[in-house]
Scaffold this active site. Sequence first.
Site, PDB file in Angstrom:
ATOM      1  N   CYS A   1       0.899  -1.767  -0.064  1.00 13.73           N
ATOM      2  CA  CYS A   1       0.323   0.016  -0.092  1.00 13.73           C
ATOM      3  C   CYS A   1       1.227   1.334   0.060  1.00 13.73           C
ATOM      4  O   CYS A   1       1.310   2.398  -0.839  1.00 13.73           O
ATOM      5  CB  CYS A   1      -1.062   0.044   0.774  1.00 13.73           C
ATOM      6  SG  CYS A   1      -2.025   1.414   1.709  1.00 13.73           S
TER       7      CYS A   1
ATOM      8  N   TRP B   1       2.347   1.699  -3.353  1.00 10.89           N
ATOM      9  CA  TRP B   1       1.430   1.938  -4.373  1.00 10.89           C
ATOM     10  C   TRP B   1       1.134   3.517  -4.266  1.00 10.89           C
ATOM     11  O   TRP B   1       1.703   4.074  -5.373  1.00 10.89           O
ATOM     12  CB  TRP B   1      -0.179   1.290  -3.896  1.00 10.89           C
ATOM     13  CG  TRP B   1      -0.779   1.956  -5.119  1.00 10.89           C
ATOM     14  CD1 TRP B   1      -1.148   1.478  -6.120  1.00 10.89           C
ATOM     15  CD2 TRP B   1      -1.785   2.787  -4.642  1.00 10.89           C
ATOM     16  NE1 TRP B   1      -2.264   2.066  -6.835  1.00 10.89           N
ATOM     17  CE2 TRP B   1      -2.575   3.120  -6.110  1.00 10.89           C
ATOM     18  CE3 TRP B   1      -1.714   3.985  -3.537  1.00 10.89           C
ATOM     19  CZ2 TRP B   1      -3.230   3.711  -6.689  1.00 10.89           C
ATOM     20  CZ3 TRP B   1      -2.875   4.614  -4.076  1.00 10.89           C
ATOM     21  CH2 TRP B   1      -3.679   4.681  -5.166  1.00 10.89           C
ATOM     22  N   HIS B   2       1.597   3.873  -3.219  1.00 10.48           N
ATOM     23  CA  HIS B   2       1.496   5.603  -2.921  1.00 10.48           C
ATOM     24  C   HIS B   2       2.614   6.259  -3.700  1.00 10.48           C
ATOM     25  O   HIS B   2       2.663   7.059  -3.896  1.00 10.48           O
ATOM     26  CB  HIS B   2       1.058   5.720  -1.300  1.00 10.48           C
ATOM     27  CG  HIS B   2      -0.684   5.992  -0.910  1.00 10.48           C
ATOM     28  ND1 HIS B   2      -0.678   4.375  -1.137  1.00 10.48           N
ATOM     29  CD2 HIS B   2      -1.640   6.693  -1.520  1.00 10.48           C
ATOM     30  CE1 HIS B   2      -2.046   5.178  -0.420  1.00 10.48           C
ATOM     31  NE2 HIS B   2      -2.534   5.744  -0.855  1.00 10.48           N
ATOM     32  N   GLY B   3       3.794   5.910  -3.831  1.00 11.85           N
ATOM     33  CA  GLY B   3       5.030   6.815  -4.344  1.00 11.85           C
ATOM     34  C   GLY B   3       6.378   5.487  -4.097  1.00 11.85           C
ATOM     35  O   GLY B   3       6.210   4.924  -3.413  1.00 11.85           O
TER      36      GLY B   3
ATOM     37  N   PHE C   1      -0.351  10.175  -7.089  1.00 15.38           N
ATOM     38  CA  PHE C   1      -0.016   8.152  -6.110  1.00 15.38           C
ATOM     39  C   PHE C   1      -0.107   7.719  -7.672  1.00 15.38           C
ATOM     40  O   PHE C   1      -0.497   7.624  -8.604  1.00 15.38           O
ATOM     41  CB  PHE C   1      -0.909   7.852  -5.056  1.00 15.38           C
ATOM     42  CG  PHE C   1      -0.663   9.086  -4.172  1.00 15.38           C
ATOM     43  CD1 PHE C   1       0.685  10.212  -3.608  1.00 15.38           C
ATOM     44  CD2 PHE C   1      -1.633   9.427  -4.111  1.00 15.38           C
ATOM     45  CE1 PHE C   1       1.226  10.200  -2.496  1.00 15.38           C
ATOM     46  CE2 PHE C   1      -1.312  11.177  -2.332  1.00 15.38           C
ATOM     47  CZ  PHE C   1       0.197  10.921  -2.157  1.00 15.38           C
TER      48      PHE C   1
END
Lengths: 363, 489
Positions: B322, B325-327, B489
């Site tokens: 997670c 995935w955001h960066g 993102f």
Amino acid sequence: MSYLKWLITTLSLILIFTALVVAVNLYVDHHGVRLSLFSGGGKVSQNKIVYPDGINQHMFNPELIFRNSEKFDSFLFGSSRTSVIHVEKIPDSRFYNMSYSLGLPTQHLAILKAFAARGIKIKHVIIGLDEICFAMPAAATQKHLVRIMHPDIGGPGRLEIFGMYFFRKPELEELGRWQDRVMLGKTNGRVITNLQGVNLGWLEKDQLIEKAARPIFHFAADQYKPVTYGPKEMDKAFQAIEELVALAQAHHFQLTFFISPIYSQLYLNNAEALLTAKARLAQITDYYDFSGFNSVTTNPVNYYEEQHYRYQVGDMIIERIFGVDVATLPKDFGILVTKQNIGQHLEKQKHELEQYLKSHSLK
Amino acid sequence: MLFNSYAFILIFLPLAAAGYFLFHRFFSAKWALIFLLAASLCFMSLWNVQFAIVLMFSVLVNFACGSALSAAAESNAKSKKPVFIAGITFNILLLGFFKYSNFFLENINAVFATDIHALRILLPIGISFYTFMQIAWLTDIYRQGGYRYDFLSYCLYVTFFPYVMSGPIAYHREIIPQFKTPENWTFNTSNLCRGLFIFSIGLFKKMAIADTLAIIVNGGFDASRVLTFTEAWITSLSFTMQIYFDFSGYTDMAIGAALVFNIRLPINFNSPYKATNIKEFWQRWHITLSRFLLNYVYVPLGGNRKGETRTLINILLLFVICGLWHGAAWAFVFWGLLTGLASIVYRLWAKTGLRLPKAVAWLVYFGFFNISAVFFRAQTWQDTVKVLKGMIGLSGIYVSPNLAGNPFWQKLTVIGIRFGEWRENLPHTDVYVYFLCFLLIPFVLLTKNSNELLEKFSPNWKNAMAVSLMMIAGLLLLNKTSSFLYFNF
């Protein structure tokens, strides 16, 4: 209430609120955009023009020339510092003082190109340079509504400009200044110029200094921290200067550059970077250099505050450039810099900087 | 093109809606879908044509894989698994190439002291979102078979402009049937009103609240060199509020824009700051991402079916993914790790049967989220340390000099409290902006969220006035246009 009625009500309310806000912004016109672009001209009384103090002169000044192209044949460009130069005292020309907040060579070039493209006859252009010209990216100056360019000179289109200035939330400060200017008739909240564009807003302070016979501000660089200018900004400024020289040749007008007499305490940390700029400038054109540590720049009585020099300093600049009453001018104020004497000039200025640092125990 | 732009609100959205219903009315459903697909690709191309090309490439490959997979699933062919693996691999590689290549190279350079130049890649907007949507489709076919769609419907499902750039991560089974339902083909005043209602809330959240908080956040995180105690707390709390109002505002606008076309999108936020523990929070925050990760990552990893230790490892992995995935940055990995560890702690705590009072539980979790958000926002480790140092008082605790005469505050100087400018290192702005983050706390705790308001929406004078005011406030603030946080993102 039916959905349709709700929709019509809501959309109508949005339209009414929008119209109200636009009407207020148009009326207050804090940046003078309605005045310059959409209704033409400020209020003239006793040879003075009064504008709101948020006036965007990047837009106002060129528009005024577009509308009065026969009135003026010569122009002085620069930042707010040069706005105190009484151009009407310049002999044999009809000058307009085009100075605007944080004026940059790229902007002067764009405006002059637009004048030339519109067939405006130009006789003489004087451009005042300072550290801002070499240090400031044009994009940074364009973020504020005071400095958005004219729609015909690289700025956004008229519709977008209308949206930017009038379709927005009015700031409380703007309303306050409008109240001061219009409702209460106070002097704050307004800018006054003469018919040649010279900013008369410093007159009160000028009289105050005369009366007090001493400086009215205190500003001192507490340490020596030399700045450097970004190579991109420098390149852009010099490219614009080169193009200005080429434009002057192509359109047969006289072009004079000078470096403003920056207050010595402000100049101090810019001195080294400006020496580099001065060396580069001399390879492109001759210019008058009023900056450095001379009898004018080191005396705070010649300034309203650290950024802006007085009308009398502006007069001295004209006198030096045009050779009027030169005998009364301080000898160390203003030197014509050429390719031939640049080396000598820089040596002298470096020496003056070192002396200054020594004498003020700053190094 | 941004939702919060005049071009979108006054031109693109009305024209796209008018065109869509006119095509339905005078031509056919197929032409209406083609028109909407063209509008969606145009929407993406207005950002960058290359983004639209990458999007269509992804759609074409996935559609080919999905169709082959569907055929294999129906005939129970042996090729089912290889096709599925190929499809998933393609998606991971595509996302990995655009999003993580340079991160990978940076780390290679750091570890092996090499000097491999970074690739000149632009991260296509929305790729994280539409890649997940398509992975979900492929997995659904693999698991259950079926879900065969015509190319046009599938294309439109993936590219539909209200959600293509920042979600919600809608499932094919939620969206495609809606495009095929004849009742949705005609203009619906009720849906337009409801769409306008939630869109105006979203616009207001973004323009009036999130962008106001951004003044403090950007100044505190990026510009200042040091932050004192109060400044650090104001900065971090402002970001905690900004990210919620920004992203939920975007989602509200997406839901509103889709409703104009009679399409209902899944909700993404359900008052997350009312949560009293981390589990509840992730059931309320970015719901469509949480459910994707749960169904398509956590469950395939084994979920909670393989013993307690494996469950805890799966939870940790889930949040690291997670975070990533955001960066593409270690800060996001660390944030994921921190969140994963907090989830494990909560799971173990919950098993003890002990319960904290609700207010204390809220305070503990909200405090944790607020601190973890610092890792999420700071652009460098130095910025993270700067804010955290300030929050624990290591950079000084300053209170207003006006309190210097007060004996109570004078006594506190013993523990290091000083009198001075409490906002010196923050941007100078209106006083209310500094306190906005605190003022919003009761608001997010006690009021209904936009989805609840939408559910209960019925036209009346009061909400007509409220929508008009929010819309006009949003529209007037558009001249300070900024982009949404979740585009990154």
